[in-house]
Design an enzyme around this catalytic site. Structure first.
Site, PDB file in Angstrom:
ATOM      1  N   HIS A  57       0.848  -1.200   0.000  1.00 28.87           N
ATOM      2  CA  HIS A  57       0.000   0.000   0.000  1.00 28.87           C
ATOM      3  C   HIS A  57       0.887   1.255   0.000  1.00 28.87           C
ATOM      4  O   HIS A  57       0.376   2.366   0.061  1.00 28.87           O
ATOM      5  CB  HIS A  57      -0.866   0.062   1.258  1.00 28.87           C
ATOM      6  CG  HIS A  57      -1.986  -0.939   1.321  1.00 28.87           C
ATOM      7  ND1 HIS A  57      -2.771  -1.253   0.236  1.00 28.87           N
ATOM      8  CD2 HIS A  57      -2.484  -1.655   2.367  1.00 28.87           C
ATOM      9  CE1 HIS A  57      -3.692  -2.140   0.621  1.00 28.87           C
ATOM     10  NE2 HIS A  57      -3.531  -2.403   1.882  1.00 28.87           N
TER      11      HIS A  57
ATOM     12  N   ARG B 290     -17.228  -7.310   1.623  1.00 28.94           N
ATOM     13  CA  ARG B 290     -18.415  -6.620   2.148  1.00 28.94           C
ATOM     14  C   ARG B 290     -19.505  -6.684   1.103  1.00 28.94           C
ATOM     15  O   ARG B 290     -20.279  -7.623   1.060  1.00 28.94           O
ATOM     16  CB  ARG B 290     -18.058  -5.187   2.553  1.00 28.94           C
ATOM     17  CG  ARG B 290     -19.133  -4.500   3.401  1.00 28.94           C
ATOM     18  CD  ARG B 290     -18.720  -3.091   3.747  1.00 28.94           C
ATOM     19  NE  ARG B 290     -18.517  -2.271   2.563  1.00 28.94           N
ATOM     20  CZ  ARG B 290     -19.451  -1.501   1.994  1.00 28.94           C
ATOM     21  NH1 ARG B 290     -20.645  -1.416   2.522  1.00 28.94           N
ATOM     22  NH2 ARG B 290     -19.175  -0.791   0.895  1.00 28.94           N
TER      23      ARG B 290
HETATM   24  P1  A3P Z   1     -16.579  -2.924  -0.362  1.00 22.78           P
HETATM   25  O1  A3P Z   1     -16.253  -2.524   1.045  1.00 22.78           O
HETATM   26  O2  A3P Z   1     -17.050  -1.776  -1.186  1.00 22.78           O
HETATM   27  O3  A3P Z   1     -17.491  -4.094  -0.427  1.00 22.78           O
HETATM   28  P2  A3P Z   1      -9.256  -4.400  -0.289  1.00 22.78           P
HETATM   29  O4  A3P Z   1      -9.164  -5.799  -0.770  1.00 22.78           O
HETATM   30  O5  A3P Z   1      -8.305  -3.478  -0.969  1.00 22.78           O
HETATM   31  O6  A3P Z   1      -9.225  -4.322   1.190  1.00 22.78           O
HETATM   32  O7  A3P Z   1     -10.676  -3.873  -0.792  1.00 22.78           O
HETATM   33  C1  A3P Z   1     -11.841  -4.388  -0.229  1.00 22.78           C
HETATM   34  C2  A3P Z   1     -12.985  -4.092  -1.163  1.00 22.78           C
HETATM   35  O8  A3P Z   1     -12.927  -4.981  -2.276  1.00 22.78           O
HETATM   36  C3  A3P Z   1     -14.314  -4.329  -0.473  1.00 22.78           C
HETATM   37  O9  A3P Z   1     -15.219  -3.407  -1.059  1.00 22.78           O
HETATM   38  C4  A3P Z   1     -14.586  -5.766  -0.865  1.00 22.78           C
HETATM   39  O10 A3P Z   1     -15.938  -6.153  -0.749  1.00 22.78           O
HETATM   40  C5  A3P Z   1     -14.115  -5.774  -2.312  1.00 22.78           C
HETATM   41  N1  A3P Z   1     -13.775  -7.110  -2.807  1.00 22.78           N
HETATM   42  C6  A3P Z   1     -13.256  -8.151  -2.110  1.00 22.78           C
HETATM   43  N2  A3P Z   1     -13.102  -9.219  -2.902  1.00 22.78           N
HETATM   44  C7  A3P Z   1     -13.532  -8.879  -4.121  1.00 22.78           C
HETATM   45  C8  A3P Z   1     -13.642  -9.582  -5.370  1.00 22.78           C
HETATM   46  N3  A3P Z   1     -13.283 -10.860  -5.483  1.00 22.78           N
HETATM   47  N4  A3P Z   1     -14.133  -8.911  -6.427  1.00 22.78           N
HETATM   48  C9  A3P Z   1     -14.507  -7.632  -6.319  1.00 22.78           C
HETATM   49  N5  A3P Z   1     -14.441  -6.915  -5.175  1.00 22.78           N
HETATM   50  C10 A3P Z   1     -13.953  -7.533  -4.078  1.00 22.78           C
END
Ligand code: A3P
Length: 321
Positions: free
Chosen positions: A131, A287
């Protein structure tokens, strides 16, 4: 270095008092070389800078938090390892390991527990994740030509996702939505300002497109198969004609889709401490994964405010949302 350690230990009162510091998120953030980061991350970034030995064939997955890191980790792991782990195999690691654990982070607040040397043990070509803002990457990574995949997301959706996530991090911590929004709009959030994080990777992606692939979450969601093919090319493992006719790209998309990953036991049950002293539910990375979820949280006025700031900050760069 001594200076930085004093800051990082949170004990160097006289030093830290001179560095801009903001409270509000679950840990105080310090403005260090233009980015708001925690002392723990700063410490870790410095350890990585000093100890990490980049290899020319390293591939670094870079994201601003909550931009789809988990998804990108799963996709790249599946693509890069598909000769060892057939995509439709019953024993695919994605079925039993959390995507967060398939690709290690470069920086980690608990690097004392997981020394940087652990990354040495990984076979080449390594997939690594970060990050960190572009300017904080270990210096050798760009001189050696290490490839970077950067995934960004519409900033309003990032803000909403981040707010949900930080409120899950600790039972004794809660930040009001309006307060989180105000900090975010001012650029004060982990690794922020978000626009500088984006621009830090956008610029090299324009000048060195073969080295830095810049992706947008909403575009990937709209046409995942096209992006999976693009990713495979970039990783140096393009799909063969046989794979294309056997629909392997589509199978990769399915394997790593939000609904599929979210439903797996490894991603829906239990807790893991991935960043040191902070166990999180394995499900907290999944989420709703909705493009435009900000509509359920931001007033029109808030949305306009953040849009204006983003437009202003990205003006002239060619990066738009
Ligand atoms: P939301 O909170 O909008 O649902 P990171 O992985 O960088 O922590 O980001 C998390 C975000 O990516 C969350 O968004 C999560 O739900 C979403 N996410 C996780 N897995 C995913 C997938 N396989 N495809 C698309 N989005 C995904």
């Amino acid at each position: 270095d001594t200076k930085h350690n004093a800051l990082a230990s949170e004990e160097g009162e006289s030093l830290t008092s001179k560095i801009p510091r903001r409270e509000g998120w679950w840990r105080p953030l310090f403005l260090f070389q233009g980015s708001w980061i925690t002392p723990q991350v700063l410490n870790s970034a410095m350890l990585v800078q000093a100890q990490f030995k980049p290899r020319a064939d390293d591939i670094i997955l870079a994201t601003y938090p909550k931009s789809g890191t988990t998804w990108l980790k799963a996709l790249t792991f599946v693509l890069a390892n598909r000769s060892r782990h057939p995509v439709t195999g019953n024993e695919h690691p994605v079925l039993t390991q959390h995507p967060q654990d398939l690709v290690p982070f470069l920086e980690l607040p608990d690097r004392a527990l997981h020394p940087v040397e652990e990354l040495e043990a990984l076979p080449s070509p390594r997939l690594l994740c970060t990050h960190l803002p572009h300017a904080f990457l270990p210096s050798g990574t760009s001189s050696l030509g290490c490839r970077i995949v950067y995934l960004c997301r519409e900033p309003k959706d990032v803000m909403v996702s981040l707010w949900h996530y930080v409120n899950k991090m600790r039972p004794d911590f809660f930040i009001q939505f309006d307060r989180a929004f105000e900090l975010f709009v001012q650029g004060i959030s982990f690794y922020g300002p978000i626009w500088d994080h984006y621009l830090g990777y956008w610029k090299p992606s324009v000048t060195e497109p073969d080295r830095v692939l810049f992706l947008k979450y909403h575009e990937m969601m709209a046409d995942p198969t096209k992006h999976v093919k693009m990713l495979a090319e970039f990783l140096g493992v393009p799909f063969t004609r046989e794979e294309e006719s056997a629909n392997v790209p589509e199978e990769v998309v399915k394997l790593c889709s939000f609904d599929h990953l979210k439903g797996l036991q490894v991603n829906s049950v239990g807790r893991s401490d991935r960043i040191g002293g902070l166990p999180m539910d394995n499900s907290s990375y999944f989420r709703s994964a909705k493009v435009g979820d900000w509509r359920n949280h931001l007033t029109e006025e808030m949305a306009n405010k953040l849009d204006c700031v983003i437009q202003e900050k990205l003006k002239g760069s060619g990066l738009i949302f």
